[in-house]
Design an enzyme around this catalytic site. Structure first.
Site, PDB file in Angstrom:
ATOM      1  N   LYS A  11      -5.555  -3.912  -0.806  1.00 10.34           N
ATOM      2  CA  LYS A  11      -4.588  -2.856  -1.119  1.00 10.34           C
ATOM      3  C   LYS A  11      -5.268  -1.481  -1.014  1.00 10.34           C
ATOM      4  O   LYS A  11      -6.503  -1.398  -0.900  1.00 10.34           O
ATOM      5  CB  LYS A  11      -4.024  -3.125  -2.514  1.00 10.34           C
ATOM      6  CG  LYS A  11      -3.251  -4.459  -2.612  1.00 10.34           C
ATOM      7  CD  LYS A  11      -2.749  -4.677  -4.037  1.00 10.34           C
ATOM      8  CE  LYS A  11      -1.904  -5.933  -4.154  1.00 10.34           C
ATOM      9  NZ  LYS A  11      -1.456  -6.148  -5.561  1.00 10.34           N
ATOM     10  N   TYR A  51       7.420  -7.265  -0.851  1.00  9.33           N
ATOM     11  CA  TYR A  51       7.524  -7.547  -2.291  1.00  9.33           C
ATOM     12  C   TYR A  51       8.969  -7.777  -2.733  1.00  9.33           C
ATOM     13  O   TYR A  51       9.295  -7.599  -3.897  1.00  9.33           O
ATOM     14  CB  TYR A  51       6.909  -6.402  -3.094  1.00  9.33           C
ATOM     15  CG  TYR A  51       5.401  -6.476  -3.190  1.00  9.33           C
ATOM     16  CD1 TYR A  51       4.779  -7.626  -3.676  1.00  9.33           C
ATOM     17  CD2 TYR A  51       4.593  -5.409  -2.807  1.00  9.33           C
ATOM     18  CE1 TYR A  51       3.392  -7.706  -3.772  1.00  9.33           C
ATOM     19  CE2 TYR A  51       3.200  -5.482  -2.902  1.00  9.33           C
ATOM     20  CZ  TYR A  51       2.603  -6.636  -3.394  1.00  9.33           C
ATOM     21  OH  TYR A  51       1.243  -6.724  -3.497  1.00  9.33           O
ATOM     22  N   ASN A 114      -4.890  -3.686  -8.666  1.00  7.19           N
ATOM     23  CA  ASN A 114      -5.670  -4.942  -8.644  1.00  7.19           C
ATOM     24  C   ASN A 114      -6.199  -5.303  -7.238  1.00  7.19           C
ATOM     25  O   ASN A 114      -6.471  -6.438  -6.938  1.00  7.19           O
ATOM     26  CB  ASN A 114      -4.892  -6.090  -9.303  1.00  7.19           C
ATOM     27  CG  ASN A 114      -3.608  -6.415  -8.574  1.00  7.19           C
ATOM     28  OD1 ASN A 114      -3.261  -5.756  -7.589  1.00  7.19           O
ATOM     29  ND2 ASN A 114      -2.893  -7.428  -9.033  1.00  7.19           N
ATOM     30  N   HIS A 117      -4.168  -8.729  -2.391  1.00  6.47           N
ATOM     31  CA  HIS A 117      -2.995  -9.601  -2.398  1.00  6.47           C
ATOM     32  C   HIS A 117      -3.346 -10.904  -1.684  1.00  6.47           C
ATOM     33  O   HIS A 117      -4.090 -10.894  -0.713  1.00  6.47           O
ATOM     34  CB  HIS A 117      -1.822  -8.926  -1.655  1.00  6.47           C
ATOM     35  CG  HIS A 117      -0.726  -9.895  -1.320  1.00  6.47           C
ATOM     36  ND1 HIS A 117       0.284 -10.205  -2.196  1.00  6.47           N
ATOM     37  CD2 HIS A 117      -0.517 -10.670  -0.213  1.00  6.47           C
ATOM     38  CE1 HIS A 117       1.073 -11.118  -1.648  1.00  6.47           C
ATOM     39  NE2 HIS A 117       0.618 -11.424  -0.439  1.00  6.47           N
ATOM     40  N   GLU A 128       4.897 -14.147   5.180  1.00  8.31           N
ATOM     41  CA  GLU A 128       4.123 -12.904   5.153  1.00  8.31           C
ATOM     42  C   GLU A 128       3.367 -12.696   6.467  1.00  8.31           C
ATOM     43  O   GLU A 128       3.303 -11.586   6.991  1.00  8.31           O
ATOM     44  CB  GLU A 128       3.162 -12.918   3.959  1.00  8.31           C
ATOM     45  CG  GLU A 128       3.912 -12.837   2.631  1.00  8.31           C
ATOM     46  CD  GLU A 128       3.060 -13.077   1.399  1.00  8.31           C
ATOM     47  OE1 GLU A 128       3.594 -12.999   0.288  1.00  8.31           O
ATOM     48  OE2 GLU A 128       1.845 -13.369   1.540  1.00  8.31           O
TER      49      GLU A 128
HETATM   50  P1  IDP Z   1       0.124 -11.465  -7.319  1.00 12.39           P
HETATM   51  O1  IDP Z   1      -0.294 -10.237  -6.570  1.00 12.39           O
HETATM   52  O2  IDP Z   1      -1.011 -12.036  -8.114  1.00 12.39           O
HETATM   53  O3  IDP Z   1       0.795 -12.470  -6.453  1.00 12.39           O
HETATM   54  P2  IDP Z   1       2.766 -10.770  -8.335  1.00 12.39           P
HETATM   55  O4  IDP Z   1       3.355 -11.240  -9.618  1.00 12.39           O
HETATM   56  O5  IDP Z   1       3.315 -11.284  -7.068  1.00 12.39           O
HETATM   57  O6  IDP Z   1       1.187 -11.008  -8.424  1.00 12.39           O
HETATM   58  O7  IDP Z   1       2.877  -9.177  -8.359  1.00 12.39           O
HETATM   59  C1  IDP Z   1       2.593  -8.441  -7.210  1.00 12.39           C
HETATM   60  C2  IDP Z   1       1.799  -7.229  -7.589  1.00 12.39           C
HETATM   61  O8  IDP Z   1       2.591  -6.403  -8.430  1.00 12.39           O
HETATM   62  C3  IDP Z   1       0.542  -7.496  -8.401  1.00 12.39           C
HETATM   63  O9  IDP Z   1      -0.561  -7.857  -7.602  1.00 12.39           O
HETATM   64  C4  IDP Z   1       0.342  -6.177  -9.079  1.00 12.39           C
HETATM   65  O10 IDP Z   1      -0.254  -5.228  -8.200  1.00 12.39           O
HETATM   66  C5  IDP Z   1       1.762  -5.735  -9.352  1.00 12.39           C
HETATM   67  N1  IDP Z   1       2.160  -6.102 -10.710  1.00 12.39           N
HETATM   68  C6  IDP Z   1       2.479  -7.316 -11.189  1.00 12.39           C
HETATM   69  N2  IDP Z   1       2.787  -7.273 -12.492  1.00 12.39           N
HETATM   70  C7  IDP Z   1       2.673  -5.975 -12.848  1.00 12.39           C
HETATM   71  C8  IDP Z   1       2.860  -5.264 -14.070  1.00 12.39           C
HETATM   72  O11 IDP Z   1       3.211  -5.853 -15.086  1.00 12.39           O
HETATM   73  N3  IDP Z   1       2.643  -3.927 -14.032  1.00 12.39           N
HETATM   74  C9  IDP Z   1       2.267  -3.253 -12.918  1.00 12.39           C
HETATM   75  N4  IDP Z   1       2.085  -3.881 -11.749  1.00 12.39           N
HETATM   76  C10 IDP Z   1       2.265  -5.212 -11.716  1.00 12.39           C
HETATM   77 MG    MG Z   2       2.654 -12.404  -5.442  1.00 10.70          MG
END
Ligand code: IDP
Ligand code: MG
Length: 388
Positions: A11, A51, A114, A117, A128
């Site tokens: 990212k 997303y 984070n 992805h 994807e």
């Molecule tokens: P993943 O990336 O581990 O698959 P997902 O639940 O698909 O997690 O969420 C996608 C992305 O959305 C996460 O990697 C993170 O960057 C963001 N995200 C998920 N939950 C939160 C939150 O509670 N607050 C802010 N950003 C979030």
């Molecule tokens: Mg995800």
């Protein structure tokens, strides 16, 4: 070799913080094979599609804003269990919960930053990959260290590990992990009966099919060429009913290594080309069309009934039909999806007996309509007028 592929993305924060090398290095060092890679600045719409399942979340606008902060590195990595292992290497979504040793556990702090992805299932990986890369960006090559990464590579190449085909299902008792659940909806067209006339027959000649040029990474081996094969027949007038099946067999090709193809039963090349141009269905299987409907007619002759669409055929490695499911024009908005054949494919690949719906109880000698409609829907104006 295991062909599972996963979509991994660094990212904007990972790129800006100089972590590209670190993250790629981990996948490389693990032994996965890099299939595609690009530094790219996707549009807002593209990220919203990526997303799309999180659209309703409160953090969605912030997530899109974050993803638009700068370029990202999009990648496809291939190998055994690449999807699941990729997720383990990334660590938990919230870095506060990610274990040390994982990418997020070692390199970041906040869930909204984070850094990476990874696809969460084979199905999302296929979606994807198709969203981020054109087929010609996916590189096919042999990893020179394959035999040093995988124990079974040499053995597998010498003798494919797929089991011998079981006999076509009679009233077989299912013994696979899951109970076989015969389809019980109101549409009898959905089921295949043990007395289906095509079961146990060899695949008709398909040499007249013409490949729709699409640059799929997956070369069609051909029915009866040593691998089990799934064939989905569909056409523009029943496209949405068939797309779930087409996407499912695309995923089976990656997950189970069985050969898969799609057969567009629109008999005009321009229709097949339009399907490819419009790209309405994310799939990664070879596609063919059927000039003069020769193949459609051969399948109909085998059934003593017109082929209805969409139809799904499972062939054993010698090209014998072991399972078939079909919808008919009568089934409205019913979809041919994998819930209707997933059991059969997995049982077949595992060498277990297929489930059966038992005999139809329909006599075919007097050409009374059987489980498929007798009318050839291809002859109707509605079908002629349909568009992709
Ligand atoms: P993943 O990336 O581990 O698959 P997902 O639940 O698909 O997690 O969420 C996608 C992305 O959305 C996460 O990697 C993170 O960057 C963001 N995200 C998920 N939950 C939160 C939150 O509670 N607050 C802010 N950003 C979030
Ligand atoms: Mg995800």
């Amino acid at each position: 070799m295991p062909r599972e592929r996963t979509f991994i993305m660094i990212k904007p924060d990972g790129v800006q913080r100089g972590l590209i090398g670190n993250i790629i290095g981990r996948f490389e060092a693990k032994g996965f094979k890099l299939v595609a890679l690009k530094l790219t600045s996707p549009s807002k719409e593209h990220l919203e599609t990526h997303y799309e399942d999180l659209k309703s979340k409160k953090f969605f606008p912030g997530l899109i804003e974050y993803m638009l902060m700068g370029p990202v590195v999009a990648m496809v990595w291939e190998g055994m269990n690449a999807v699941k292992t990729g997720r383990v290497m990334l660590g938990a979504t919230n870095p506060a919960d990610s274990l040390p040793g994982t990418i997020r556990g070692d390199l970041c702090i906040d869930v909204g930053r984070n850094i990476c992805h990874g696809s969460d299932s084979v199905e999302s990986a296929n979606k994807e990959i198709a969203l981020w890369f054109n087929d010609d960006e996916l590189n096919n090559y042999k990893h020179h260290s394959e035999a040093f990464v995988y124990e079974n590579v040499l053995k597998e190449e010498a003798a494919p590990a797929l089991p011998a085909a079981p006999a076509p299902a009679a009233v077989a008792a299912p013994s696979a992990v899951k109970e076989f659940a015969p389809y019980e909806g109101e549409y009898e067209e959905l089921v295949t009966y043990s007395d289906d006339p095509s079961l146990g027959k060899k695949c008709p000649d398909m040499s007249t099919l013409v490949a729709v040029p699409k640059g799929h990474h997956d070369e069609f081996v051909g029915v009866g060429n040593g691998k089990p094969t799934c064939l989905v027949m569909f056409a523009k007038y029943l496209k949405y009913e068939a797309f779930p099946a087409v996407e499912a067999v695309s995923a089976y090709a990656a997950e189970l290594g069985i050969d898969s193809a799609g057969l567009l039963l629109d008999n005009k090349e321009k229709d097949a080309k339009r399907f490819v141009e419009k790209n309405p269905c994310k799939c990664d299987i070879p596609l063919f069309f059927d000039p003069g409907w020769k193949v459609k007619d051969a399948f109909s002759a085998m059934l003593n009934d017109p082929v209805t669409l969409p139809s799904f055929y499972l062939f054993d490695k010698d090209g014998t039909i072991v399972w078939r499911q079909a919808l008919s024009g009568m089934t409205g908005n019913m979809k041919l999806d994998k819930s209707q054949f997933d059991y059969q494919i997995r049982a077949f690949v595992a060498g277990n007996p297929l489930g059966s719906h038992g005999p139809s109880g329909i006599s075919r000698d007097d050409s009374v309509a059987g489980p498929v409609s007798q009318e050839d829907v291809f002859a109707t104006q509605e079908v002629a007028d349909a568009v992709w």
